[in-house]
Write a protein that holds these residues in place. Sequence first.
Motif, PDB file in Angstrom:
ATOM      1  N   VAL A   5       0.839  -1.200   0.000  1.00 55.09           N
ATOM      2  CA  VAL A   5       0.000   0.000   0.000  1.00 55.09           C
ATOM      3  C   VAL A   5       0.872   1.248   0.000  1.00 55.09           C
ATOM      4  CG1 VAL A   5      -1.698   1.363   1.270  1.00 55.09           C
ATOM      5  CG2 VAL A   5      -1.924  -1.127   1.178  1.00 55.09           C
ATOM      6  N   LEU A   6       0.579   2.133  -0.938  1.00 54.55           N
ATOM      7  CA  LEU A   6       1.108   3.490  -0.905  1.00 54.55           C
ATOM      8  C   LEU A   6      -0.026   4.353  -0.357  1.00 54.55           C
ATOM      9  CD1 LEU A   6       3.537   5.304  -1.695  1.00 54.55           C
ATOM     10  CD2 LEU A   6       2.369   5.748  -3.853  1.00 54.55           C
ATOM     11  N   ALA A   7       0.115   4.777   0.881  1.00 54.49           N
ATOM     12  CA  ALA A   7      -0.918   5.591   1.527  1.00 54.49           C
ATOM     13  C   ALA A   7      -0.608   7.056   1.278  1.00 54.49           C
ATOM     14  CB  ALA A   7      -0.968   5.302   3.017  1.00 54.49           C
ATOM     15  N   ALA A   8      -1.589   7.806   0.778  1.00 51.53           N
ATOM     16  CA  ALA A   8      -1.345   9.202   0.410  1.00 51.53           C
ATOM     17  C   ALA A   8      -2.567  10.051   0.746  1.00 51.53           C
ATOM     18  CB  ALA A   8      -1.011   9.309  -1.074  1.00 51.53           C
ATOM     19  N   LEU A   9      -2.352  11.077   1.548  1.00 53.16           N
ATOM     20  CA  LEU A   9      -3.430  11.962   1.981  1.00 53.16           C
ATOM     21  C   LEU A   9      -3.144  13.402   1.573  1.00 53.16           C
ATOM     22  CD1 LEU A   9      -3.941  10.645   5.630  1.00 53.16           C
ATOM     23  CD2 LEU A   9      -5.444  10.219   3.664  1.00 53.16           C
ATOM     24  N   ASP A  10      -4.190  14.111   1.186  1.00 49.62           N
ATOM     25  CA  ASP A  10      -4.075  15.519   0.855  1.00 49.62           C
ATOM     26  C   ASP A  10      -3.634  16.285   2.104  1.00 49.62           C
ATOM     27  OD1 ASP A  10      -4.324  18.098  -0.068  1.00 49.62           O
ATOM     28  OD2 ASP A  10      -6.501  18.045  -0.311  1.00 49.62           O
ATOM     29  N   ALA A  11      -2.487  16.946   2.015  1.00 51.50           N
ATOM     30  CA  ALA A  11      -1.946  17.711   3.148  1.00 51.50           C
ATOM     31  C   ALA A  11      -2.218  19.202   3.010  1.00 51.50           C
ATOM     32  CB  ALA A  11      -0.441  17.480   3.260  1.00 51.50           C
ATOM     33  N   ARG A  12      -3.000  19.588   1.994  1.00 52.38           N
ATOM     34  CA  ARG A  12      -3.261  20.995   1.679  1.00 52.38           C
ATOM     35  C   ARG A  12      -1.950  21.675   1.286  1.00 52.38           C
ATOM     36  NH1 ARG A  12      -8.767  21.564   2.800  1.00 52.38           N
ATOM     37  NH2 ARG A  12      -9.440  19.463   3.381  1.00 52.38           N
ATOM     38  N   MET A  13      -2.002  22.969   1.009  1.00 50.40           N
ATOM     39  CA  MET A  13      -0.817  23.728   0.587  1.00 50.40           C
ATOM     40  C   MET A  13      -0.100  23.039  -0.576  1.00 50.40           C
ATOM     41  SD  MET A  13       0.587  24.923   4.350  1.00 50.40           S
ATOM     42  CE  MET A  13       2.007  25.781   3.707  1.00 50.40           C
ATOM     43  N   ASP A  14      -0.882  22.320  -1.437  1.00 47.62           N
ATOM     44  CA  ASP A  14      -0.365  21.657  -2.633  1.00 47.62           C
ATOM     45  C   ASP A  14       0.666  20.582  -2.298  1.00 47.62           C
ATOM     46  OD1 ASP A  14      -0.872  21.549  -5.389  1.00 47.62           O
ATOM     47  OD2 ASP A  14       1.058  22.480  -5.834  1.00 47.62           O
ATOM     48  N   GLU A  15       0.468  19.887  -1.186  1.00 45.20           N
ATOM     49  CA  GLU A  15       1.394  18.832  -0.774  1.00 45.20           C
ATOM     50  C   GLU A  15       0.622  17.589  -0.332  1.00 45.20           C
ATOM     51  OE1 GLU A  15       5.367  20.958   0.923  1.00 45.20           O
ATOM     52  OE2 GLU A  15       3.542  21.271   2.115  1.00 45.20           O
ATOM     53  N   ILE A  16       1.373  16.498  -0.178  1.00 49.43           N
ATOM     54  CA  ILE A  16       0.781  15.202   0.174  1.00 49.43           C
ATOM     55  C   ILE A  16       1.557  14.567   1.323  1.00 49.43           C
ATOM     56  CG2 ILE A  16       0.505  12.814  -0.639  1.00 49.43           C
ATOM     57  CD1 ILE A  16      -0.180  13.875  -3.356  1.00 49.43           C
ATOM     58  N   TYR A  17       0.818  14.030   2.295  1.00 48.56           N
ATOM     59  CA  TYR A  17       1.412  13.141   3.286  1.00 48.56           C
ATOM     60  C   TYR A  17       1.388  11.736   2.692  1.00 48.56           C
ATOM     61  CZ  TYR A  17       0.471  16.765   6.851  1.00 48.56           C
ATOM     62  OH  TYR A  17       0.440  17.918   7.588  1.00 48.56           O
ATOM     63  N   LEU A  32      -3.181   2.238  -4.052  1.00 49.51           N
ATOM     64  CA  LEU A  32      -3.052   3.620  -3.615  1.00 49.51           C
ATOM     65  C   LEU A  32      -4.231   3.912  -2.689  1.00 49.51           C
ATOM     66  CD1 LEU A  32      -1.712   6.412  -3.798  1.00 49.51           C
ATOM     67  CD2 LEU A  32      -3.134   6.878  -5.809  1.00 49.51           C
ATOM     68  N   ALA A  33      -3.937   4.110  -1.411  1.00 49.52           N
ATOM     69  CA  ALA A  33      -4.974   4.329  -0.402  1.00 49.52           C
ATOM     70  C   ALA A  33      -4.993   5.791   0.022  1.00 49.52           C
ATOM     71  CB  ALA A  33      -4.729   3.436   0.804  1.00 49.52           C
ATOM     72  N   GLY A  34      -6.185   6.293   0.333  1.00 51.48           N
ATOM     73  CA  GLY A  34      -6.304   7.667   0.797  1.00 51.48           C
ATOM     74  C   GLY A  34      -6.993   8.551  -0.214  1.00 51.48           C
ATOM     75  N   ASN A  35      -7.048   9.845   0.082  1.00 51.17           N
ATOM     76  CA  ASN A  35      -7.803  10.779  -0.756  1.00 51.17           C
ATOM     77  C   ASN A  35      -6.944  11.582  -1.711  1.00 51.17           C
ATOM     78  OD1 ASN A  35      -6.494  12.557   0.943  1.00 51.17           O
ATOM     79  ND2 ASN A  35      -8.351  13.421   1.854  1.00 51.17           N
ATOM     80  N   ALA A  36      -5.649  11.290  -1.810  1.00 44.30           N
ATOM     81  CA  ALA A  36      -4.770  12.093  -2.667  1.00 44.30           C
ATOM     82  C   ALA A  36      -5.129  11.964  -4.138  1.00 44.30           C
ATOM     83  CB  ALA A  36      -3.308  11.699  -2.451  1.00 44.30           C
ATOM     84  N   ALA A  37      -5.554  10.778  -4.569  1.00 47.06           N
ATOM     85  CA  ALA A  37      -5.907  10.596  -5.978  1.00 47.06           C
ATOM     86  C   ALA A  37      -7.073  11.494  -6.357  1.00 47.06           C
ATOM     87  CB  ALA A  37      -6.248   9.130  -6.254  1.00 47.06           C
ATOM     88  N   ALA A  38      -8.069  11.577  -5.493  1.00 44.32           N
ATOM     89  CA  ALA A  38      -9.226  12.430  -5.769  1.00 44.32           C
ATOM     90  C   ALA A  38      -8.847  13.912  -5.702  1.00 44.32           C
ATOM     91  CB  ALA A  38     -10.337  12.131  -4.761  1.00 44.32           C
ATOM     92  N   ALA A  39      -7.922  14.246  -4.821  1.00 44.68           N
ATOM     93  CA  ALA A  39      -7.551  15.646  -4.639  1.00 44.68           C
ATOM     94  C   ALA A  39      -6.666  16.176  -5.760  1.00 44.68           C
ATOM     95  CB  ALA A  39      -6.840  15.821  -3.292  1.00 44.68           C
ATOM     96  N   PHE A  40      -5.781  15.334  -6.315  1.00 43.95           N
ATOM     97  CA  PHE A  40      -4.780  15.820  -7.268  1.00 43.95           C
ATOM     98  C   PHE A  40      -4.951  15.283  -8.684  1.00 43.95           C
ATOM     99  CE2 PHE A  40      -2.907  16.500  -3.126  1.00 43.95           C
ATOM    100  CZ  PHE A  40      -2.356  17.762  -3.254  1.00 43.95           C
ATOM    101  N   GLY A  41      -5.760  14.271  -8.877  1.00 49.64           N
ATOM    102  CA  GLY A  41      -6.044  13.766 -10.218  1.00 49.64           C
ATOM    103  C   GLY A  41      -4.794  13.384 -10.991  1.00 49.64           C
TER     104      GLY A  41
END
Length: 280
Positions: free
Chosen positions: A126-138, A174-183
């Motif tokens: 799993v690559l876990a990726a969350l929207d960290a705002r400020m155009d960055e990802i955790y 790919l887990a988390g909301n980064a895919a939806a946030a950054f497309g």
Amino acid sequence: MTQIVLLALDTSTEFCSAALLSVPVDTTGQPTAEPRIWVRHEQTGAVSSTRLLPAIGELFDEAGLTLADCDAIAFGAGPGSFTGLRTATGVAQGLAFGLNLPVVPIGTLLVCAESARLRDPSTTRVLAALDARMDEIYWADYAWDEAASEWRTVRSASLDAPQRLVLPDVPFTLAGNAAAAFGERLPASAAARSIDGEALPHAGPLAYAALRAFRAGRTVPADQAAPEYVRDKVAQTTAERMADKAAKAAGAAGAASAEQPAKQALDGASPHASNDEARR
């Protein structure tokens, strides 16, 4: 000990999330049946702190247990909302200190991996990726160790621009909301075997991960529990905001200048040209 009772808390996002897990064990501490779990997971925005304690009380009432039955208290340590992380940490510390219980810090990105595996047991990377705002990802990279029945950290929690994530060299979820946030700005989306946008910080999967950590002895005293911020600042400085504003203004001015030749060309179009042709 006839059962292990664990309270799990997470307020790292806009959700107030609490779970109470109970599992019967034998005299050696080995589980003798599947855990039972009770959950409260509610979107509360910035007021998780006012909802968390009432939610905890509801869980104990529903389960027919009390705080005195608890063996440990787990919390989502981060990364995530700074205020939310402090809320969960503070409540976990306060309850654990009063009851002289150990605390189990669990990373929120690992919770995303745990959630993805609970939803699809075939998930092993799993690559876990969350929207960290400020155009960055955790983000973090985890591999499931079948022999140990535990996650192994391949790359620990980091903060980066979307295009800087290091992709696993094997098929991964790919887990988390980064895919939806950054497309399309997130290359990991195209490279992933599957995308689980619902695998997010949640007290339910946190409780399961915390149970393994507790049984393995990965706990800390209440006074040593601390958030894992990853990011060392929550907002841009005044100078950064001014520079960003100036850059946007310069971009807007450049766009306006580029429009002038086009406008002049349209103004000078042949009077015999149709309106449709002029628009083109």
